[in-house]
Design a protein around this motif. Structure first.
Motif, PDB file in Angstrom:
ATOM      1  N   LEU A 111     114.048 -27.091  32.061  1.00 32.52           N
ATOM      2  CA  LEU A 111     114.214 -28.241  32.950  1.00 32.52           C
ATOM      3  C   LEU A 111     114.623 -27.888  34.382  1.00 32.52           C
ATOM      4  O   LEU A 111     114.413 -28.691  35.291  1.00 32.52           O
ATOM      5  CB  LEU A 111     115.235 -29.211  32.360  1.00 32.52           C
ATOM      6  CG  LEU A 111     114.798 -29.957  31.111  1.00 32.52           C
ATOM      7  CD1 LEU A 111     115.952 -30.784  30.556  1.00 32.52           C
ATOM      8  CD2 LEU A 111     113.589 -30.824  31.379  1.00 32.52           C
ATOM      9  N   VAL A 112     115.207 -26.722  34.599  1.00 26.76           N
ATOM     10  CA  VAL A 112     115.703 -26.353  35.935  1.00 26.76           C
ATOM     11  C   VAL A 112     114.624 -26.458  37.017  1.00 26.76           C
ATOM     12  O   VAL A 112     114.855 -27.086  38.052  1.00 26.76           O
ATOM     13  CB  VAL A 112     116.363 -24.955  35.921  1.00 26.76           C
ATOM     14  CG1 VAL A 112     116.525 -24.394  37.317  1.00 26.76           C
ATOM     15  CG2 VAL A 112     117.710 -25.037  35.238  1.00 26.76           C
ATOM     16  N   PRO A 113     113.428 -25.884  36.827  1.00 28.33           N
ATOM     17  CA  PRO A 113     112.428 -26.009  37.903  1.00 28.33           C
ATOM     18  C   PRO A 113     112.030 -27.464  38.172  1.00 28.33           C
ATOM     19  O   PRO A 113     111.865 -27.865  39.326  1.00 28.33           O
ATOM     20  CB  PRO A 113     111.223 -25.220  37.391  1.00 28.33           C
ATOM     21  CG  PRO A 113     111.744 -24.357  36.311  1.00 28.33           C
ATOM     22  CD  PRO A 113     112.944 -25.047  35.744  1.00 28.33           C
ATOM     23  N   PHE A 114     111.882 -28.245  37.105  1.00 34.16           N
ATOM     24  CA  PHE A 114     111.497 -29.644  37.261  1.00 34.16           C
ATOM     25  C   PHE A 114     112.529 -30.394  38.095  1.00 34.16           C
ATOM     26  O   PHE A 114     112.184 -31.113  39.041  1.00 34.16           O
ATOM     27  CB  PHE A 114     111.335 -30.298  35.881  1.00 34.16           C
ATOM     28  CG  PHE A 114     110.969 -31.750  35.933  1.00 34.16           C
ATOM     29  CD1 PHE A 114     109.681 -32.142  36.232  1.00 34.16           C
ATOM     30  CD2 PHE A 114     111.920 -32.727  35.688  1.00 34.16           C
ATOM     31  CE1 PHE A 114     109.334 -33.478  36.294  1.00 34.16           C
ATOM     32  CE2 PHE A 114     111.590 -34.069  35.736  1.00 34.16           C
ATOM     33  CZ  PHE A 114     110.295 -34.448  36.042  1.00 34.16           C
ATOM     34  N   ILE A 115     113.784 -30.203  37.778  1.00 34.05           N
ATOM     35  CA  ILE A 115     114.849 -30.926  38.480  1.00 34.05           C
ATOM     36  C   ILE A 115     115.025 -30.421  39.910  1.00 34.05           C
ATOM     37  O   ILE A 115     114.997 -31.205  40.863  1.00 34.05           O
ATOM     38  CB  ILE A 115     116.172 -30.837  37.690  1.00 34.05           C
ATOM     39  CG1 ILE A 115     116.039 -31.568  36.348  1.00 34.05           C
ATOM     40  CG2 ILE A 115     117.331 -31.396  38.494  1.00 34.05           C
ATOM     41  CD1 ILE A 115     117.146 -31.276  35.359  1.00 34.05           C
ATOM     42  N   LEU A 116     115.188 -29.111  40.081  1.00 31.50           N
ATOM     43  CA  LEU A 116     115.495 -28.569  41.411  1.00 31.50           C
ATOM     44  C   LEU A 116     114.345 -28.700  42.404  1.00 31.50           C
ATOM     45  O   LEU A 116     114.536 -29.207  43.516  1.00 31.50           O
ATOM     46  CB  LEU A 116     115.926 -27.111  41.306  1.00 31.50           C
ATOM     47  CG  LEU A 116     117.311 -26.863  40.742  1.00 31.50           C
ATOM     48  CD1 LEU A 116     117.622 -25.381  40.727  1.00 31.50           C
ATOM     49  CD2 LEU A 116     118.372 -27.606  41.533  1.00 31.50           C
ATOM     50  N   LEU A 117     113.163 -28.237  42.024  1.00 34.56           N
ATOM     51  CA  LEU A 117     112.050 -28.297  42.975  1.00 34.56           C
ATOM     52  C   LEU A 117     111.666 -29.737  43.308  1.00 34.56           C
ATOM     53  O   LEU A 117     111.401 -30.054  44.467  1.00 34.56           O
ATOM     54  CB  LEU A 117     110.839 -27.541  42.443  1.00 34.56           C
ATOM     55  CG  LEU A 117     110.861 -26.031  42.615  1.00 34.56           C
ATOM     56  CD1 LEU A 117     109.623 -25.392  42.017  1.00 34.56           C
ATOM     57  CD2 LEU A 117     110.992 -25.640  44.067  1.00 34.56           C
ATOM     58  N   ASN A 118     111.645 -30.596  42.309  1.00 30.43           N
ATOM     59  CA  ASN A 118     111.293 -31.991  42.583  1.00 30.43           C
ATOM     60  C   ASN A 118     112.346 -32.660  43.460  1.00 30.43           C
ATOM     61  O   ASN A 118     112.011 -33.443  44.353  1.00 30.43           O
ATOM     62  CB  ASN A 118     111.091 -32.765  41.286  1.00 30.43           C
ATOM     63  CG  ASN A 118     109.798 -32.385  40.598  1.00 30.43           C
ATOM     64  OD1 ASN A 118     108.993 -31.630  41.131  1.00 30.43           O
ATOM     65  ND2 ASN A 118     109.597 -32.896  39.407  1.00 30.43           N
ATOM     66  N   LEU A 119     113.608 -32.347  43.238  1.00 25.41           N
ATOM     67  CA  LEU A 119     114.673 -32.895  44.076  1.00 25.41           C
ATOM     68  C   LEU A 119     114.510 -32.438  45.525  1.00 25.41           C
ATOM     69  O   LEU A 119     114.613 -33.246  46.455  1.00 25.41           O
ATOM     70  CB  LEU A 119     116.039 -32.477  43.523  1.00 25.41           C
ATOM     71  CG  LEU A 119     117.262 -33.074  44.203  1.00 25.41           C
ATOM     72  CD1 LEU A 119     117.265 -34.585  44.033  1.00 25.41           C
ATOM     73  CD2 LEU A 119     118.521 -32.476  43.628  1.00 25.41           C
ATOM     74  N   VAL A 120     114.232 -31.158  45.725  1.00 29.00           N
ATOM     75  CA  VAL A 120     114.014 -30.627  47.080  1.00 29.00           C
ATOM     76  C   VAL A 120     112.830 -31.315  47.740  1.00 29.00           C
ATOM     77  O   VAL A 120     112.888 -31.700  48.921  1.00 29.00           O
ATOM     78  CB  VAL A 120     113.807 -29.089  47.038  1.00 29.00           C
ATOM     79  CG1 VAL A 120     113.266 -28.563  48.351  1.00 29.00           C
ATOM     80  CG2 VAL A 120     115.106 -28.398  46.671  1.00 29.00           C
ATOM     81  N   LEU A 121     111.754 -31.515  46.997  1.00 32.67           N
ATOM     82  CA  LEU A 121     110.559 -32.147  47.568  1.00 32.67           C
ATOM     83  C   LEU A 121     110.788 -33.619  47.901  1.00 32.67           C
ATOM     84  O   LEU A 121     110.327 -34.104  48.942  1.00 32.67           O
ATOM     85  CB  LEU A 121     109.370 -31.977  46.621  1.00 32.67           C
ATOM     86  CG  LEU A 121     108.896 -30.535  46.441  1.00 32.67           C
ATOM     87  CD1 LEU A 121     107.883 -30.426  45.315  1.00 32.67           C
ATOM     88  CD2 LEU A 121     108.337 -29.978  47.736  1.00 32.67           C
ATOM     89  N   VAL A 122     111.515 -34.332  47.053  1.00 37.31           N
ATOM     90  CA  VAL A 122     111.820 -35.740  47.336  1.00 37.31           C
ATOM     91  C   VAL A 122     112.721 -35.849  48.558  1.00 37.31           C
ATOM     92  O   VAL A 122     112.477 -36.675  49.447  1.00 37.31           O
ATOM     93  CB  VAL A 122     112.464 -36.417  46.096  1.00 37.31           C
ATOM     94  CG1 VAL A 122     113.033 -37.782  46.451  1.00 37.31           C
ATOM     95  CG2 VAL A 122     111.434 -36.553  44.976  1.00 37.31           C
ATOM     96  N   ILE A 123     113.747 -35.018  48.619  1.00 40.05           N
ATOM     97  CA  ILE A 123     114.650 -35.037  49.780  1.00 40.05           C
ATOM     98  C   ILE A 123     113.881 -34.665  51.052  1.00 40.05           C
ATOM     99  O   ILE A 123     114.060 -35.283  52.101  1.00 40.05           O
ATOM    100  CB  ILE A 123     115.856 -34.102  49.550  1.00 40.05           C
ATOM    101  CG1 ILE A 123     116.763 -34.696  48.475  1.00 40.05           C
ATOM    102  CG2 ILE A 123     116.630 -33.870  50.843  1.00 40.05           C
ATOM    103  CD1 ILE A 123     117.863 -33.765  47.989  1.00 40.05           C
TER     104      ILE A 123
END
Length: 181
Positions: A111-123
C-alpha cells in the motif's frame, strides 16, 4: 506452518483482464479527478514543463517499485531483484522476497506506493493548478499500476491476522501456524 491459501492474481484474473481493468481505472481516475479539479480550480493550463512531465511519467514506475522496497528494507538480504521483458520490449522490474514475512508488513509494503505517490500527485495538482492536466494523467497512470497491488491486498485482508506471506513460483502462499487449524 501450513499453506492456508495460494494467491496468483495473474493466473486467477488473466493478463488480458488485468490490463482491461487497469485501462478502465486509468480512464476513470483521469476523468473524475480532472473534472473535479476543473470545478474547483479555474487557472489556465500550461504546457511549459512538458519535458519534465515526460521524465516524471517514466520515473513513476521505478519510484513505485522503490516505495515497495522501503518497508521491506530490513529483509534486504532476502530480496532478489530482476528485470523481465514483457511483450519482448517492455522492461518489468521484479522484486521477490525469499523468506516468510508478516502479513501486516507485506500489506503495508503493497500500500505504501499507492498512498504516498497518489498523495504527492493530488497535492501537486492542488498546489499547481496550471499543471493539473499533467498531475491528472500521472495520478491515473499510477492508479492503473497499483491495480495488481490492490488485488493482492484484497485477498490478503481476508487471511488470518497471524499469517505469514511467502512468495513462490506459484504465487503468494499464505502460511498459518499449524495450531490454528
Amino acid at each position: 506452518m501450513h499453506c492456508w491459501k495460494t494467491i496468483n492474481v495473474q493466473k486467477q484474473y488473466g493478463h488480458d483482464r488485468i490490463f482491461l481493468l487497469s485501462t478502465i481505472i486509468v480512464i476513470s481516475v483521469f476523468s473524475v479527478f480532472y473534472i473535479v479539479l476543473n470545478i474547483f480550480k479555474e487557472a489556465p493550463l500550461s504546457d511549459h514543463l512538458f519535458p519534465l512531465f515526460l521524465m516524471v511519467f517514466f520515473m513513476i514506475y521505478p519510484a513505485h517499485k522503490l516505495l515497495h522496497f522501503m518497508p521491506l528494507f530490513s529483509y534486504r538480504k532476502s530480496l532478489r531483484f530482476s528485470i523481465e521483458k514483457q511483450y519482448s520490449f517492455l522492461p518489468v522490474l521484479s522484486m521477490r522476497i525469499h523468506e516468510p514475512i508478516l502479513k501486516s508488513r507485506y500489506v503495508f509494503a503493497l500500500l505504501v506506493p499507492f498512498i504516498l505517490l497518489n498523495l504527492v500527485l493530488v497535492i501537486g495538482a492542488i498546489m499547481f493548478p496550471s499543471f493539473r492536466h499533467y498531475f491528472s494523467i500521472l495520478l491515473a497512470y499510477h492508479c492503473g499500476l497499483c491495480l495488481i497491488d490492490l488485488l493482492y491486498v484484497k485477498h490478503l485482508i481476508h487471511s488470518p491476522k497471524t499469517a505469514l506471506i511467502e512468495e513462490t513460483d506459484k504465487g503468494f502462499e499464505i502460511l498459518v501456524p499449524s495450531s490454528n487449524q
